[in-house]
Structure formats: structure tokens, C-alpha cells
Design an enzyme around this catalytic site. Structure first.
Site, PDB file in Angstrom:
ATOM      1  N   ARG A 259       4.632 -10.612  -2.801  1.00 27.60           N
ATOM      2  CA  ARG A 259       5.755 -10.089  -2.027  1.00 27.60           C
ATOM      3  C   ARG A 259       6.036 -10.903  -0.777  1.00 27.60           C
ATOM      4  O   ARG A 259       7.171 -10.963  -0.311  1.00 27.60           O
ATOM      5  CB  ARG A 259       5.488  -8.623  -1.644  1.00 27.60           C
ATOM      6  CG  ARG A 259       5.576  -7.666  -2.820  1.00 27.60           C
ATOM      7  CD  ARG A 259       5.304  -6.235  -2.390  1.00 27.60           C
ATOM      8  NE  ARG A 259       5.307  -5.340  -3.548  1.00 27.60           N
ATOM      9  CZ  ARG A 259       6.349  -4.612  -3.917  1.00 27.60           C
ATOM     10  NH1 ARG A 259       7.471  -4.667  -3.233  1.00 27.60           N
ATOM     11  NH2 ARG A 259       6.282  -3.824  -4.971  1.00 27.60           N
TER      12      ARG A 259
ATOM     13  N   CYS B 119       1.393  -6.665  -5.082  1.00 24.06           N
ATOM     14  CA  CYS B 119       0.643  -5.451  -5.392  1.00 24.06           C
ATOM     15  C   CYS B 119       1.575  -4.286  -5.675  1.00 24.06           C
ATOM     16  O   CYS B 119       2.567  -4.080  -4.972  1.00 24.06           O
ATOM     17  CB  CYS B 119      -0.281  -5.073  -4.228  1.00 24.06           C
ATOM     18  SG  CYS B 119      -1.671  -6.178  -4.001  1.00 24.06           S
TER      19      CYS B 119
ATOM     20  N   ARG C  94       8.454  -1.713  -1.190  1.00 21.07           N
ATOM     21  CA  ARG C  94       8.494  -2.312   0.132  1.00 21.07           C
ATOM     22  C   ARG C  94       9.830  -3.046   0.220  1.00 21.07           C
ATOM     23  O   ARG C  94       9.936  -4.231  -0.049  1.00 21.07           O
ATOM     24  CB  ARG C  94       7.297  -3.258   0.333  1.00 21.07           C
ATOM     25  CG  ARG C  94       5.991  -2.506   0.401  1.00 21.07           C
ATOM     26  CD  ARG C  94       4.843  -3.392   0.805  1.00 21.07           C
ATOM     27  NE  ARG C  94       4.184  -3.965  -0.350  1.00 21.07           N
ATOM     28  CZ  ARG C  94       3.046  -4.650  -0.290  1.00 21.07           C
ATOM     29  NH1 ARG C  94       2.455  -4.848   0.860  1.00 21.07           N
ATOM     30  NH2 ARG C  94       2.506  -5.146  -1.373  1.00 21.07           N
TER      31      ARG C  94
ATOM     32  N   ASP D 129      -4.275  -1.256   5.204  1.00 19.29           N
ATOM     33  CA  ASP D 129      -5.056  -2.169   4.365  1.00 19.29           C
ATOM     34  C   ASP D 129      -6.550  -1.883   4.399  1.00 19.29           C
ATOM     35  O   ASP D 129      -7.325  -2.537   3.691  1.00 19.29           O
ATOM     36  CB  ASP D 129      -4.795  -3.620   4.775  1.00 19.29           C
ATOM     37  CG  ASP D 129      -3.514  -4.174   4.182  1.00 19.29           C
ATOM     38  OD1 ASP D 129      -2.889  -3.483   3.363  1.00 19.29           O
ATOM     39  OD2 ASP D 129      -3.136  -5.306   4.539  1.00 19.29           O
TER      40      ASP D 129
ATOM     41  N   VAL E  17       2.050   4.753   5.584  1.00 19.26           N
ATOM     42  CA  VAL E  17       2.733   3.458   5.582  1.00 19.26           C
ATOM     43  C   VAL E  17       3.339   3.145   4.217  1.00 19.26           C
ATOM     44  O   VAL E  17       4.502   2.762   4.118  1.00 19.26           O
ATOM     45  CB  VAL E  17       1.766   2.344   6.032  1.00 19.26           C
ATOM     46  CG1 VAL E  17       2.461   0.985   5.998  1.00 19.26           C
ATOM     47  CG2 VAL E  17       1.244   2.636   7.437  1.00 19.26           C
TER      48      VAL E  17
END
Length: 416
Positions: free
Chosen positions: A91, A115, A120, A303, A325
Site C-alpha cells: 500500500r 496487508c 485504507r 501496529d 485505527v
């Protein structure tokens, strides 16, 4: 595809050196598109995603040399198309959009892959470029943008977006006039990129806050710069000390980047000692349960959500982990449950009830950070864990199994 075989139940001891941050290196390498001549970037991690963006830059006619210390020369840009075949696996490839439009006046970039942890959207990037005067269309899966010269303006991001902030910050360096980014991402990787751009001759202030000012200049020049340490890798090894009851020192850190994680680990009963640029994490006999909510920096990093969930599976109580998020970022839950974890997902929260111990099992990685969480669970589990689809791991962790073996882990990579 390779698999990782982990024979768990061992406490980990020793020290490892933190790698450079992938999420800082990718935009910094993309920033080379803004200059003519040779840039040199140090402390670049040797990862699949880094090699992918090098191939992407090469497809534009950009010359690249080396690894870990990488030289990039974008003097002659012969193409402005980022093809689907190169972009589909990562991405972050969208990060070439802003620099290409700023430098050449046009870009054709495939909508990105990476991923599978939820949407996103690139709409924030597109809208910002349009606000700066670019003509942007979505056609046949590509973002096509054109602008004779971008014009500075005030841009408000509806949500905090790291790649959006980075993309538009890069584009604005060569724009006419001043660009103000409001609700900008505050991540250390954004600040690292701004530092590199300023070294190229850009005029950026406020990076690391939610308002960034960029005064456009007519051209930029090459730079010698370094990538900051990887706070997610360091955090993963800190959690490894806790989940195995070990004692691990991580060298080459920026401790100030870890405030949220350190606070939670100490709440969980893990000792964390900061000494200059190193962090030592020491696990105890018991892990206390903690609740947490992921947030943009300086909040708890999304993350690290999967990794700390692994830690909570063997805690002494009940913890609630809320993901704010990204949606769809609990795909590791079912795999942890295969190892004996007690987890219930309710909407954007996972309720984790600690169990006395995990047991080894065959498990499958679904994304990069889920891979790390299953490695951690395997290190703590009794018996053998076999993790498949570890190509996700290779996108974001540099020689992870080698570092864990240095700490005493019994794990190996095997051909499937």
C-alpha cells in the site's frame, strides 16, 4: 512458501540491535523523486517492501544501488506510471503519487495493495492534490493526476493519515506558495521524512505536530540522510521479553517514541529500563492484565496491537483491547485461539481472558503484525508451533528469526 517452526517455552536473554524503520524508509526513498543527483540513505532495513519500492523507482528510470546504505538517483525520470504488478503487494506505493506530480507534472499510479487489514482509502490524498490544483481521475484502477505546478493551500485531513500527510508534504515542497496541513499525522516517521526533505532544501516546519507548514521552493537537491530506528520492531522485542519472562536489551532505539508502550508494559508488571539509546525489558513470573485503545501517535500504536494481545493471552486477568485505527484488524484472534487463547471479539474490541499457558499449534499469518503476534505466542507456548505464510513477516521484520535465535529462541525457517 517458507514456514517458521518455533519450539517455545524458553526464556529469552541477551541484546539485539534495532533495525531502521520500514515505515520511515519507504517515504524517504520516494522523496528521492523530488531531486536530481545521487541521494544516500543510511540505516535502511533489508526487507521485501524496500526491494519492492526500489523496483518501483527503477520502473520510472531511477537508478538505485546497494542495500541498508542505498543510493538513489532520479535525475532522469522516463516513466510516471506505477503499474499494478508492482503496487499490488504494498500500500505504501501510493507514496510516489505526490512526488511524481510535483516533479514532473503528472502521475499514473495503480490503486495499492498490501496487508488485508481494512480499507485504507486514498481519497484523502486525492482530495488534497485536487485542492492544490491537480486534475485527478480514477480510471481503470489507476489514479491519474496532472498539474502544471501545484499551488499551496490549507488542507484539513478528516482523519489522521500518515501516508496522506507524507504524500502531500512531499508534493507541497515544490508547490507555488505555502501549504498548511491541519490534523496532520504526528508519527516519528513523518518527522523523519520532514527532516530529510529539509536537508534537500525544503522549508518545512511543525512536523511532529498536527499542523505542518510547507513553503514551496523551486527545486530540491540530493541529501545524505539516515532512517530512524524501527519503533515497532523494538516494541515487539520488548513484548517478547515480557511474554517469555526474559531479559532483553534493544540497542539503537529512540526511547521517546515508546512512551505509550512502556507505560502499558510497566502496568502489566514488566520492568522497562531506559539507558540512552537502549531499552531493557525484563519479564516477571506473572503478567497483569491491562486495557488499551489504539490511537494515532503519540497514542498506542495499532501496529503493536496484535503483539500486546498475545501478551495478554497469558495474563492473570481480563483485558479489553480496542482498535480505533483500522477495521478488520483482529484476524489473528482465531489463530491465537487455536493455541489455547480465550478471546471474544465484540465489534472493535477484543476481550482477552488470560489463561495459564498456550500450546503449540499449526497457525497461519494473515498480515504483517499478526505474523509477529503469532511468533510471540509460539515463543511462549509449550510444544511446537508452525507458522505458515511468513512472507508477511519478511515485509516488515529484518532477519527476525536470527535475532530471536541470538536471544536463545529455538526457531527455524523451513521450506514448505
Amino acid at each position: 512458501m517458507d514456514k517458521m517452526v518455533i519450539r517455545g517455552g524458553k526464556r529469552l536473554f541477551g541484546e539485539i540491535r534495532n533495525s531502521g524503520a520500514k515505515n520511515a524508509a519507504l517515504p524517504i526513498l520516494a522523496a528521492s523523486l523530488l531531486t536530481k543527483g545521487w541521494n544516500t540513505f543510511e540505516n535502511v532495513p533489508d526487507l521485501v517492501d524496500i526491494r519492492t519500492i526500489q523496483r518501483l523507482l527503477n520502473s520510472f528510470g531511477v537508478k538505485t544501488e546497494g542495500k541498508q546504505s542505498i543510493r538513489v538517483n532520479a535525475t532522469d525520470i522516463t516513466s510516471v506510471e506505477a503499474s499494478y504488478d508492482l503496487v499490488r503487494t504494498m500500500r505504501a506505493s501510493i507514496l510516489v503519487l505526490g512526488p511524481l506530480v510535483a516533479r514532473t507534472g503528472e502521475a499514473r499510479v495503480s490503486l495499492p495493495g498490501g496487508c488485508a487489514i481494512g480499507a485504507r482509502p486514498v481519497n484523502l490524498h486525492i482530495r488534497a492534490l485536487q485542492d492544490m490544483g491537480a486534475e485527478v481521475e480514477l480510471r481503470e484502477g489507476y489514479v491519474e493526476a496532472k498539474a502544471s505546478r501545484l499551488k499551496g493551500t490549507t488542507i484539513y485531513f478528516d482523519i489522521s493519515t500518515v501516508t496522506g500527510t507524507e504524500n502531500i508534504m512531499m508534493a507541497a515542497t515544490l508547490a507555488e506558495g505555502t501549504t498548511i496541513l491541519k490534523n496532520a499525522a504526528r508519527e516519528p516517521e513523518v518527522a523523519n521524512l520532514a527532516e530529510v526533505l529539509n536537508g534537500m532544501g525544503a522549508r518545512i516546519s511543525g512536523a511532529g505536530t498536527d499542523v505542518i507548514r510547507i513553503d514551496g521552493v523551486s527545486s530540491l537537491h540530493p541529501v545524505d540522510a539516515a532512517v530512524i530506528p524501527d519503533r515497532i520492531e523494538a516494541g515487539t522485542f520488548m513484548i517478547a521479553a515480557g511474554i517469555t519472562g526474559g531479559d532483553i536489551r534493544i540497542l539503537d532505539c529512540r526511547p521517546a517514541h515508546h512512551d505509550a508502550l512502556i507505560a502499558k508494559l510497566r502496568d502489566a508488571g514488566i520492568q522497562v529500563h531506559v539507558d540512552g539509546a537502549s531499552i531493557r525489558a525484563v519479564g516477571g513470573e506473572k503478567i497483569r492484565s491491562v486495557d488499551l485503545k489504539t490511537l494515532p501517535y503519540p497514542g498506542f500504536a495499532t501496529d503493536l496491537q496484535a503483539q500486546i494481545m498475545s501478551l495478554m493471552t497469558v495474563s492473570t486477568g481480563l483485558s479489553v483491547i480496542t482498535e480505533t485505527v483500522f477495521e478488520n484488524r483482529f484476524m489473528h484472534v482465531s489463530e491465537l485461539m487455536r493455541m489455547g487463547a480465550d478471546i471474544v471479539v465484540q465489534g472493535s474490541s477484543a476481550i482477552v481472558r488470560g489463561v495459564p499457558g498456550l500450546h503449540g499449534a499449526p497457525v497461519m499469518a494473515t498480515d504483517l503484525r499478526a505474523s509477529a503476534s503469532l511468533i510471540l505466542a509460539g515463543l511462549a507456548a509449550e510444544g511446537q508451533t508452525v507458522l505458515s505464510r511468513i512472507y508477511h513477516l519478511d515485509r516488515g521484520y529484518e532477519r527476525m528469526e536470527e535475532k530471536f535465535r541470538l536471544l536463545g529462541a529455538d526457531m527455524e525457517r523451513v521450506k514448505a
